[in-house]
Design an enzyme around this catalytic site. Structure first.
Site, PDB file in Angstrom:
ATOM      1  CD1 TRP A 100      -1.653  -1.979   1.981  1.00 43.08           C
ATOM      2  CD2 TRP A 100      -3.142  -1.890  -0.020  1.00 43.08           C
ATOM      3  NE1 TRP A 100      -2.400  -3.366   1.367  1.00 43.08           N
ATOM      4  CE2 TRP A 100      -2.625  -2.883   0.154  1.00 43.08           C
ATOM      5  CE3 TRP A 100      -3.313  -1.572  -0.887  1.00 43.08           C
ATOM      6  CZ2 TRP A 100      -4.276  -3.486  -0.574  1.00 43.08           C
ATOM      7  CZ3 TRP A 100      -4.133  -1.800  -1.671  1.00 43.08           C
ATOM      8  CH2 TRP A 100      -4.799  -2.924  -1.398  1.00 43.08           C
ATOM      9  CG  ASP A 167      -3.103   4.122   4.503  1.00 44.37           C
ATOM     10  OD1 ASP A 167      -3.463   3.770   5.661  1.00 44.37           O
ATOM     11  OD2 ASP A 167      -2.639   3.348   3.327  1.00 44.37           O
ATOM     12  CE  LYS A 191      -8.505  -3.213   5.842  1.00 47.93           C
ATOM     13  NZ  LYS A 191      -7.639  -4.103   5.150  1.00 47.93           N
TER      14      LYS A 191
END
Length: 355
Positions: A100, A167, A191
Site C-alpha cells: 500500500w 495511512d 478494519k
C-alpha cells in the site's frame, strides 16, 4: 460460532451489527429505512455530527483540524494527499513499507517529485526501516502505520521537520496517538471503524490551499470541509455503522482501553507462535503488528491440514496473503480475546497430533 480473523472488511461488534440491521428496516422510529432517508434530513445530519464528534473526542483532537467522511477508500487518498498538499514543482517524501505504501508512492509521482527515503522491499517488507533522513525541503513525509499483508507496524513515529501524512487504515483507533504529530491522517473504515465504503480523513487546516494548482471540487479537502462531508451524497449507511462502532468504542473506555486489550491479544498469540515448533512468525520481532499477526508453518505441507482444522473449529479468514503465504490472524478491535484462545488451542492441538 465463527471466529473471524479476516483482514478486511473485518469483524464488527455484534451489538453494532444488530443496531445497523434494525436501522435498515426502521431508522429511529421514522418508519423509513436508513437506506432511503435523505442525507439532508435532520435525522441523518445528527448521525454525521455525532460521528465527527466521536472522532474528535476519542482522539482528543486539537484545534485547527477538520474531520471528513469521504468515499473512494484509502486508495483514493493516495492521490488526494499529494493533490492537496504537494505544491507544483515541490517534492514529497515517502517511507516504503509494503504494497500500500508502494501504491501511494506511484500515485504521488503524478503530482511532483517523490523521494522514497527508505524501503524494506529487499526483505519482502519484514521490517520497518530506521536511520533514514527526512528531507526538510519536502512538503510532507508519508508513512503507513500498519501493514496488513506483511504483519509489520510502526510502534513509534519519527520526529519530523515537515508535516507527517499517515495511512492508518488498518490500525486506526487501535492505540493512542497524538494527532498533533500529524498533518494528515486517513483510513479506510473497514478494519476497526465500520464497513467498507467510507474513509476517515483528519487534516490540519493550515496545510491546505498552498499547492498553487486548481483542484476539482470532489477532490478538494477545503471544498469537502466547507460542505461538511456532504458536497455530494455521502455513504450514509457506512457512516452510520462507523458512528455506532465509535460509540461502542467509547463505551468500552475509549482508545486507551482497547489498546490494552489489543496488546494482550497480540502478546498471547505471538507467545504461542514462538513457543510452538510447528509455526514461526515472519516479521522482525521489534516490528510485529498488533493488528495483523502473520506466521507460517515450519513445514509447508502442514499449511492445508492446519487450515482444515481451523475451519472445523469455526476459525475463518486465517489464510495469509499470497505475497507472504502461510497464515494471517487479523485481531482487530472487535475480535474478542476468546477467539484468539480458540486459535491458540487449535495450534496446540495440531502440534500434538503431528508430533
Amino acid at each position: 460460532m465463527k471466529h473471524n480473523f479476516g483482514a478486511g472488511p473485518g469483524i464488527l461488534p455484534q451489538e453494532v451489527l444488530k443496531q445497523a440491521a434494525a436501522a435498515v428496516i426502521d431508522f429511529n422510529g421514522t418508519g423509513l429505512s436508513l437506506l432511503e432517508i435523505s442525507h439532508r434530513s435532520p435525522e441523518f445530519e445528527a448521525v454525521l455530527n455525532e460521528a465527527v464528534s466521536l472522532v474528535k473526542e476519542l482522539f482528543n483532537l486539537p484545534e485547527g483540524y477538520s474531520v471528513l467522511f469521504l468515499q473512494g477508500g484509502a486508495s483514493t487518498q493516495f492521490a488526494l494527499a499529494p493533490y492537496n498538499l504537494l505544491p507544483e514543482g515541490g517534492k514529497a517524501a515517502y517511507l516504503e513499507t509494503g504494497v500500500w505504501a508502494n501504491k501511494a508512492v506511484k500515485e504521488a509521482k503524478f503530482f511532483g517529485d517523490t523521494e522514497v527515503v527508505a524501503t524494506s522491499k529487499e526483505s519482502n517488507f519484514t521490517y520497518i526501516p530506521t536511520n533514514y533522513k527526512i528531507p526538510e525541503d519536502a512538503a510532507y513525509f508519508h508513512v503507513t502505520s500498519n501493514n496488513t499483508i506483511y504483519g509489520t507496524q510502526m510502534h513509534r513515529f519519527p520526529k519530523s521537520p515537515i508535516p507527517v501524512v499517515c495511512d492508518m487504515s488498518s490500525d486506526i483507533f487501535s492505540r493512542t496517538i497524538n494527532v498533533a504529530d500529524f498533518g494528515l491522517i486517513y483510513a479506510g473504515a473497514q478494519k476497526n471503524m465500520g464497513p467498507a465504503g467510507v474513509t476517515l480523513v483528519i487534516v490540519k487546516d493550515d496545510l491546505l490551499g498552498k499547492t498553487g494548482r486548481k483542484i476539482p471540487a470532489m477532490f478538494n479537502y477545503q471544498v469537502q470541509i466547507e460542505g461538511g462531508s456532504m458536497y455530494n451524497t455521502p455513504p450514509c449507511f457506512a457512516i452510520y455503522v462507523s458512528m455506532l462502532t465509535l460509540k461502542w468504542l467509547k463505551a468500552k473506555g475509549g482508545v486507551s482501553a482497547i489498546e490494552v486489550e489489543n496488546n494482550e491479544k497480540a502478546k498471547v498469540l505471538y507467545e504461542e507462535i514462538d513457543r510452538n515448533p510447528f509455526f514461526k512468525a515472519v516479521a522482525a520481532p521489534e516490528d510485529r503488528s498488533r493488528m495483523n499477526v502473520c506466521f507460517v508453518a515450519e513445514n509447508p505441507e502442514h499449511e492445508k491440514p492446519f487450515l482444515k482444522l481451523c475451519e472445523e473449529k469455526g476459525i475463518v479468514g486465517l489464510k495469509g496473503h499470497r505475497s507472504v503465504g502461510g497464515f494471517r490472524a487479523s485481531i482487530y478491535n472487535a475480535l474478542p480475546i476468546t477467539s484468539v484462545y480458540v486459535l491458540i488451542d487449535a495450534m496446540r492441538e495440531f502440534a500434538d497430533k503431528n508430533k
